[in-house]
Write a protein that holds these residues in place. Structure first.
Motif, PDB file in Angstrom:
ATOM      1  N   TYR A   1      66.215  15.142  39.593  1.00  0.00           N
ATOM      2  CA  TYR A   1      66.998  14.797  40.784  1.00  0.00           C
ATOM      3  C   TYR A   1      66.087  14.328  41.920  1.00  0.00           C
ATOM      4  O   TYR A   1      64.908  14.672  41.970  1.00  0.00           O
TER       5      TYR A   1
ATOM      6  N   LEU B   1      76.918   1.618  45.615  1.00  0.00           N
ATOM      7  CA  LEU B   1      75.983   2.664  45.219  1.00  0.00           C
ATOM      8  C   LEU B   1      76.475   4.065  45.589  1.00  0.00           C
ATOM      9  O   LEU B   1      75.985   5.049  45.060  1.00  0.00           O
TER      10      LEU B   1
ATOM     11  N   LYS C   1      77.152   6.832  43.207  1.00  0.00           N
ATOM     12  CA  LYS C   1      76.005   7.434  42.529  1.00  0.00           C
ATOM     13  C   LYS C   1      75.418   8.611  43.311  1.00  0.00           C
ATOM     14  O   LYS C   1      74.562   9.328  42.795  1.00  0.00           O
TER      15      LYS C   1
ATOM     16  N   ILE D   1      70.732  12.172  44.135  1.00  0.00           N
ATOM     17  CA  ILE D   1      70.977  11.262  43.012  1.00  0.00           C
ATOM     18  C   ILE D   1      70.240  11.760  41.780  1.00  0.00           C
ATOM     19  O   ILE D   1      69.298  12.549  41.883  1.00  0.00           O
ATOM     20  N   LYS D   2      70.690  11.307  40.635  1.00  0.00           N
ATOM     21  CA  LYS D   2      69.940  11.547  39.411  1.00  0.00           C
ATOM     22  C   LYS D   2      68.688  10.655  39.426  1.00  0.00           C
ATOM     23  O   LYS D   2      68.741   9.504  39.849  1.00  0.00           O
ATOM     24  N   LYS D   3      67.600  11.196  38.967  1.00  0.00           N
ATOM     25  CA  LYS D   3      66.354  10.435  38.970  1.00  0.00           C
ATOM     26  C   LYS D   3      66.463   9.180  38.110  1.00  0.00           C
ATOM     27  O   LYS D   3      65.803   8.173  38.370  1.00  0.00           O
ATOM     28  N   SER D   4      67.329   9.222  37.134  1.00  0.00           N
ATOM     29  CA  SER D   4      67.530   8.062  36.265  1.00  0.00           C
ATOM     30  C   SER D   4      68.124   6.877  37.028  1.00  0.00           C
ATOM     31  O   SER D   4      68.067   5.734  36.558  1.00  0.00           O
ATOM     32  N   ASP D   5      68.701   7.147  38.220  1.00  0.00           N
ATOM     33  CA  ASP D   5      69.269   6.069  39.040  1.00  0.00           C
ATOM     34  C   ASP D   5      68.318   5.606  40.141  1.00  0.00           C
ATOM     35  O   ASP D   5      68.703   4.802  40.999  1.00  0.00           O
TER      36      ASP D   5
ATOM     37  N   GLN E   1      65.907   3.529  40.391  1.00  0.00           N
ATOM     38  CA  GLN E   1      65.644   2.098  40.540  1.00  0.00           C
ATOM     39  C   GLN E   1      66.689   1.398  41.398  1.00  0.00           C
ATOM     40  O   GLN E   1      66.423   0.365  42.014  1.00  0.00           O
ATOM     41  N   LEU E   2      67.876   1.982  41.469  1.00  0.00           N
ATOM     42  CA  LEU E   2      68.942   1.384  42.269  1.00  0.00           C
ATOM     43  C   LEU E   2      68.762   1.659  43.765  1.00  0.00           C
ATOM     44  O   LEU E   2      69.424   1.026  44.592  1.00  0.00           O
TER      45      LEU E   2
ATOM     46  N   HIS F   1      80.658  15.009  43.875  1.00  0.00           N
ATOM     47  CA  HIS F   1      80.831  13.889  44.801  1.00  0.00           C
ATOM     48  C   HIS F   1      81.848  14.217  45.890  1.00  0.00           C
ATOM     49  O   HIS F   1      82.402  13.327  46.525  1.00  0.00           O
TER      50      HIS F   1
END
Length: 289
Positions: A223, A235, A238, A253-257, A259-260, A282
């Motif tokens: 995270y 966004l 997210k 946010i999730k760390k996987s997101d 780049q956004l 959310h």
């Protein structure tokens, strides 16, 4: 048995009319501090009571040093200390009198060791319990637990009601006890920031189910906190636990997101940030009229 584990909780189940501990499994690593987190009513205290056999379970088993904990319950309970926050003794009794009664419950109570802990914690045995601060009462409980050679401490909200300075002193004690006295600690608390300071691992329980158990850093690494202005509406979905003040927002946010969100400020999320994200999802802040 995995020699890294001193205690193993396997498929623990406890059914109440309005609540169920649902197939709880996690392991205690030797000489480590595990944080136990979850909302009120999630099942933390019930789990601790089940481990100590204060309640009858409906399924599963607890292994202590590889054997069912009930096989030699008296011996095993001598090696496990249990401390509930807010628990008090007879307030008008002196510390020494309480100790004289309490030590009879433990076959291996080491009075010389107890005296060393009392001295270390600077506790006056001639004071009445009501004359001790909340922090000193916690330290006294620890002195008792450590004096019967407890190898595991089950601590349920032990720092409840303490001021920040006293709480920090107690956390220092936990660290020293774990590292120097070879004691394993399960530490349940709602002051999540405490676990950021001292926990090696965490177990997260939600609505009677374990949703994570393992290394605290691995958990937090999934995270990030995001901070910025005028978030792109595409966004926003997210971002969890979204809060806005004036022209600035923040959320998780999730760390996987990640780049956004390169155009925004990204920071490490605290354990409390992540818990709020998981529990509230959310659900944005709301005004109360």
């Amino acid at each position: 048995m995995n020699n890294d584990y001193i205690l193993e909780v396997k498929h623990l189940t406890k059914i109440y009319p309005s609540f169920k501990l649902n197939d709880i499994s996690f392991n205690f690593k030797r000489n480590k501090i595990m944080g136990f987190i979850g909302r009120n009513g999630a099942g933390k205290t019930t789990t601790m009571k089940a481990i100590y056999n204060l309640i009858k379970i409906d399924g599963g088993e607890i292994l202590y040093c590889g054997e069912n904990i009930l096989e030699n319950e008296e011996k095993n309970k001598n090696e496990i200390g249990l401390l509930f926050g807010g628990l008090s003794f007879y307030l008008n009794k002196k510390v020494k009198a309480i100790t004289d009664v309490t030590k009879r419950f433990y076959k291996e109570f080491d009075y010389d060791l107890y005296q060393r802990w009392i001295s270390f914690f600077d506790i006056d045995e001639n004071k009445k319990i009501k004359e001790l601060s909340n922090g000193m009462r916690v330290k006294y409980n620890l002195a008792i637990a450590l004096s019967h050679n407890a190898k595991i401490l089950l601590l349920d909200e032990p720092t409840s009601g303490l001021d920040p300075i006293s709480r920090d002193e107690i956390l220092d004690c936990f660290n020293q006890i774990s590292s120097k006295e070879n004691v394993t600690i399960l530490f349940s608390t709602h002051v999540i920031s405490d676990l950021d300071k001292i926990a090696d691992d965490i177990t997260y329980i939600k609505e009677g189910k374990i949703i994570y158990t393992g290394d605290i850093f691995s958990f937090k690494n999934d995270y990030l906190k995001v901070i910025g202005q005028n978030i792109d509406e595409n966004l926003k979905e997210k971002v969890g636990h979204y809060r806005k003040k004036f022209d600035t927002f923040e959320g998780i946010i999730k760390k996987s997101d990640a780049q956004l969100f390169l155009n925004y400020k990204l920071e490490e999320a605290t354990l409390e940030d992540i818990m709020l994200f998981i529990e509230r999802g959310h659900e944005d802040e709301k005004f109360i009229i």
